[in-house]
Write an enzyme that holds these catalytic residues in place. Structure first.
Site, PDB file in Angstrom:
ATOM      1  N   GLN A 230       7.234   2.611  -6.442  1.00  0.00           N
ATOM      2  CA  GLN A 230       8.237   3.455  -5.769  1.00  0.00           C
ATOM      3  C   GLN A 230       9.514   3.509  -6.614  1.00  0.00           C
ATOM      4  OE1 GLN A 230       7.435   5.180  -3.114  1.00  0.00           O
ATOM      5  NE2 GLN A 230       5.459   4.155  -2.914  1.00  0.00           N
TER       6      GLN A 230
ATOM      7  N   TYR B 251       0.819  -1.236   0.000  1.00  0.00           N
ATOM      8  CA  TYR B 251       0.000   0.000   0.000  1.00  0.00           C
ATOM      9  C   TYR B 251       0.845   1.276   0.000  1.00  0.00           C
ATOM     10  CZ  TYR B 251      -0.134  -0.224   5.291  1.00  0.00           C
ATOM     11  OH  TYR B 251       0.112  -0.281   6.623  1.00  0.00           O
ATOM     12  N   GLU B 252       0.146   2.374  -0.202  1.00  0.00           N
ATOM     13  CA  GLU B 252       0.804   3.690  -0.312  1.00  0.00           C
ATOM     14  C   GLU B 252       1.801   3.707  -1.482  1.00  0.00           C
ATOM     15  OE1 GLU B 252      -0.487   6.095   1.637  1.00  0.00           O
ATOM     16  OE2 GLU B 252       0.705   7.441   0.396  1.00  0.00           O
ATOM     17  N   GLY B 253       1.392   3.045  -2.580  1.00  0.00           N
ATOM     18  CA  GLY B 253       2.250   2.935  -3.748  1.00  0.00           C
ATOM     19  C   GLY B 253       3.081   1.674  -3.653  1.00  0.00           C
TER      20      GLY B 253
END
Lengths: 253, 591
Positions: free
Chosen positions: B441, B434-436
């Protein structure tokens, strides 16, 4: 009414204690230190007395090395109003004996005139269980030790004491020294805003000389040793064998 | 049952010996004296060990439930959340104008690590709220701030972030949730959002959803996206709670880990929302919070590994199996503890050197965020923006790997649930996604950050590493650090040069190597941190300060990282330099 709470900086109860190689004591260098757990209970009780409107001010005092300041700040973060540090030692390994501590506390009591001194029943480092009693004797005050309940009404305190085989409830005239046991309360966690406020609460620094007390030791530590390790057990074959062993070998029944 | 003790000594070393916070000249840092930070970290540690850690397994076992549209959190979560609120921990680095304590982000990061280690799933309820708080604080109108922030600082109301939809995750341009303007200035929000962490629960009076949606006139793709505030209960002008908004929980997901956190499908059926920030600039508003959010996930990576490591270490000391190959070390017992065996040591050293290095990197990152936010330092802003994908991607990959290694120390006992080690591995896994996702990334790092502002920030990074290497020329004790860092940073530069040379003619070459580049840079960052920590430890030893045992252990742990982990850089470079061909050789049909 003012409440005075003495707090001691001791080796943290989670730390595995190591005896110094020369047997002169336990190794305290770079070891995690915390407030004596019984003192924490005393601080909590004092704050509760203030919250109930019984106490007007909670003053905490610590006697020892300079770093005892941290212990005092912990008490201030819990909710005590101000602190007194009596710097009586430079080395963390110097333990101030109960009689000297009691004399210093008697000096503080004379200045502060508290209605109750609430102390831990003993410190978990040396387990002396003496300071509160000595202080009461020096002051000529009533004492109630091992408190598991405390109620203050007017000029009397009703204290439930944990004694062998049960509980004893006594009434003592104030001012009094009350030493607290494990089950009196469960100390609170300090809140972040109170930790921040504790930074600016007053902390006065004194020396034993200010109270005219000589803190040099009267006792000599002969040796310190680790407790013996547990011996291996034996498996018994039957209940009868167990009972026989308890009777004949252990002699407990 | 696993236990947890906050690593206060290590944190104090970073704050006061490595970062030297009181001398940093950053607003608010002067108050962070040793006594104060120790008091804060110790107390947070008590709450973590006494309240949060015991609920970690409970949360994992019970999970959250949805009954008649109401989400229930595991037993004990409510009381623990109340304790966190009462303790003022949720307000730590928030704006004092809205009831916050105003401490630097660095302190929030240190305390955050402690809470995440103790109970990651639980801490997310507050973590998500903090993210939503930051968005409203940065982009809200004065009225919006007054209405929402005080309650969110205290966590009486919690927050969520709603980005993902069933058909659109990374590619937000595909978004379908729509926002229709109403006569009173509000918007009607209609659509479905999924994977919403802390989407609904019984811990707070209200939930403030921040929802990305498309309002008319914004054009195609991400350009048309705006950000909206959609409260679960509408808020009256006097601040009291009004009618239930048309937002409901469709279901809660069954997941591999973080069972204590409710991951919800949220249905917006003409819900009332208000625009947050500028119309059609929702992506930008989201991105302003990205650094903090991704640093927070990078933190989760090593924080869970820390908790797993602590337990693996205890087990390795307690569990008697086999004899040391050099002769019995525990002759009175039938066997020696696991820790005598070199491969167990290898395993534990990998965990320890990773966790401590990642902690240093994360604290430094938080420190850069403080510099950029509190001092308007553009160089710090550029540097942290460059490093964020590394902190997120590298630390969560390694964090999971280390949680698995901690599990490995237990042998079969690591695989059964009773010992709690499997939970660490399962919980740590989500941070890579999650969060990319970490692949994204790597793409962000190589495709965007390297070239950002004409490559200025990556050049500054190389210069900084070079200066660090040079600074220890006169100290032979530092040679194992400086030399390994020099080699690794040269490999990193060589990889960057390869991308520059290849990037224009064959963009696949850069992207095929992006994941390796992220790891290569991760190792260089860790090498930089270990060099700084070793320097600080030697200095303290030279000055006779601190605990010599701790400092010598620190140096030996750093030497391990430099000698045993930095060589991975050569492998990553070799892979990068093969370009796109080995990766792209197969036609899709050939798989």
């Amino acid at each position: 009414m003012k409440v005075l709470v003495p707090v001691k900086r001791v080796i943290d109860y989670n730390v595995k204690v190591r005896v110094k190689a020369d047997g002169s004591g336990v190794d305290l260098a770079n070891v995690k230190m915390s407030m004596n757990p019984f003192d924490e209970i005393a601080v909590e009780e004092a704050i509760r007395l203030k919250e109930k409107g019984v106490a007007t001010e909670v003053v905490v005092v610590s006697i020892g090395v300079k770093q005892s300041q941290e212990t005092l700040r912990t008490a201030l973060a819990m909710g005590a109003d101000r602190a007194i540090l009596i710097e009586a030692a430079a080395d963390v390994h110097t333990d101030i004996e109960p009689l000297a501590v009691a004399k210093l506390l008697a000096g503080v009591v004379k200045e502060e005139a508290p209605g109750i001194v609430l102390a831990g029943k003993q410190a978990i480092d040396n387990d002396m269980n003496a300071t509160g009693q000595m202080l009461a004797a020096l002051l000529g005050w009533s004492q109630a030790t091992f408190a598991s309940e405390l109620a203050v009404e007017g000029d009397k305190a009703t204290v439930t004491r944990e004694v062998d085989g049960g509980l004893q409830t006594i009434s003592v005239a104030l001012p009094a020294v009350v030493t607290v046991d494990l089950r009196l309360n469960e100390p609170r966690y300090a809140s972040l805003p109170n930790i921040m406020k504790a930074k600016s609460k007053p902390l006065a620094t004194k020396t034993p000389a200010d109270y005219g007390v000589d803190v040099s030791p009267r006792l000599t530590v002969v040796k310190t040793t680790e407790p013996a390790g547990r011996k291996a057990g034996v498996k018994v074959g039957s209940v009868d064998e167990l009972i026989a062993k308890l009777k004949d070998e252990a002699g407990v029944i | 049952m696993p236990s947890y003790t906050a690593p206060v000594k290590d944190m104090q070393f970073l704050l006061h010996d490595v970062l030297k916070v009181t001398e940093a000249g950053i607003e608010g840092y002067a108050d962070l004296d040793e006594g104060f930070t120790s008091a804060v970290l110790e107390e947070a540690g008590k709450v973590a060990s006494g309240v949060l850690a015991p609920l970690n397994a409970v949360g994992d076992r019970e999970g959250c439930t949805l009954e008649n549209g109401v989400v229930r959190t595991p037993k004990g979560f409510k009381e623990a959340f109340e304790a966190m609120k009462q303790g003022g921990w949720t307000a730590l680095d928030c704006d004092p104008a809205y009831g916050g304590q105003g401490l630097p982000y660095l302190m929030g990061t240190a305390v955050g690590e402690i809470f995440v280690s103790a109970n990651m799933a639980f801490n997310m309820y507050q973590g998500l709220t903090h993210g939503a708080y930051s968005a409203i604080h940065t982009h809200g109108t004065p009225e919006q701030k007054a209405m929402y922030l005080p309650k969110m600082v205290s966590c009486d109301w919690t927050g969520t972030m709603n980005l993902t939809e069933p058909h659109c995750g990374t590619d937000l341009g595909l978004m379908r949730t729509k926002a229709e303007p109403q006569a009173d200035g509000s918007y009607r929000i209609t659509g479905q959002k999924i994977f919403i962490s802390a989407g609904d629960h019984d811990l707070s009076e209200n939930v403030i959803h921040l929802v990305l949606a498309k309002a008319p006139g914004g054009g195609e793709g991400t350009k048309g996206i705006s950000l909206f505030i959609v409260p679960k209960f509408l808020v009256n002008d006097d601040g009291s709670l009004g009618a239930r908004n048309a937002v409901s929980v469709g279901k809660i997901e069954e997941k591999m880990g973080i069972h204590g956190n409710a991951t919800c499908v949220m249905n917006y059926d003409g819900a009332t929302g208000w625009l947050l920030g500028d119309l059609h600039k929702g992506m930008r508003a989201m991105f302003t919070m990205m650094n903090e959010a991704r640093l927070g996930v990078g933190l989760q990576g090593y924080a869970v590994a820390e908790a797993a490591y602590q337990n693996a270490l205890n087990y390795a000391k307690d569990r008697l199996q086999g004899r040391a190959v050099t002769g019995a070390e525990n002759p009175d017992a039938p066997a020696d503890p696991l820790i005598v065996h070199p491969d167990i040591r290898r395993n534990l050293m990998e965990q320890k050197s990773f966790v401590e290095g990642a902690r240093a990197l994360t604290f430094w990152g938080a420190h850069l965020i403080d510099r950029s936010v509190r001092q308007d330092d553009e160089a710090a802003e550029g540097l942290i923006s460059l490093m964020i994908p590394v902190i997120k991607g590298f630390q969560t990959d390694k964090g999971f790997e280390m949680a698995v290694q901690a599990q490995q120390v237990y042998g079969g006992h690591g695989y059964i649930e009773e010992w709690g080690m499997s939970q660490f591995a399962r919980d740590a896994r989500i941070a890579m996604i999650y969060e990319g996702a970490n692949g994204v990334q790597a793409l962000d790092l190589v495709g965007r950050k390297l070239a950002q502002d004409g490559g200025k920030h990556v050049m500054a990074f190389f210069e900084m590493v070079k200066a660090e290497v040079k600074a220890h020329d006169d100290d032979a004790r530092m040679a194992p650090f400086a030399e390994a860092l020099k080699t690794a940073s040269k490999q990193l530069q060589q990889a960057a040069m390869f991308f520059m040379a290849q990037g224009m003619k064959n963009p696949n070459a850069a992207l095929a190597g992006s994941y390796d580049f992220m790891h290569l840079m991760g190792h260089v960052c860790m090498g930089l941190m270990w060099t700084r920590m070793a320097r600080a430890a030697f200095t303290a030893l030279d000055e006779g300060r601190g605990d010599a045992d701790f400092l010598n252990t620190k140096i030996a742990t750093g030497r391990f990282y430099m000698a045993r982990q930095l060589p991975a850089c050569a492998m990553h470079l070799a892979r990068i330099e093969t370009g796109a061909d080995p990766v792209m050789a197969l036609a899709a049909e050939a798989f």
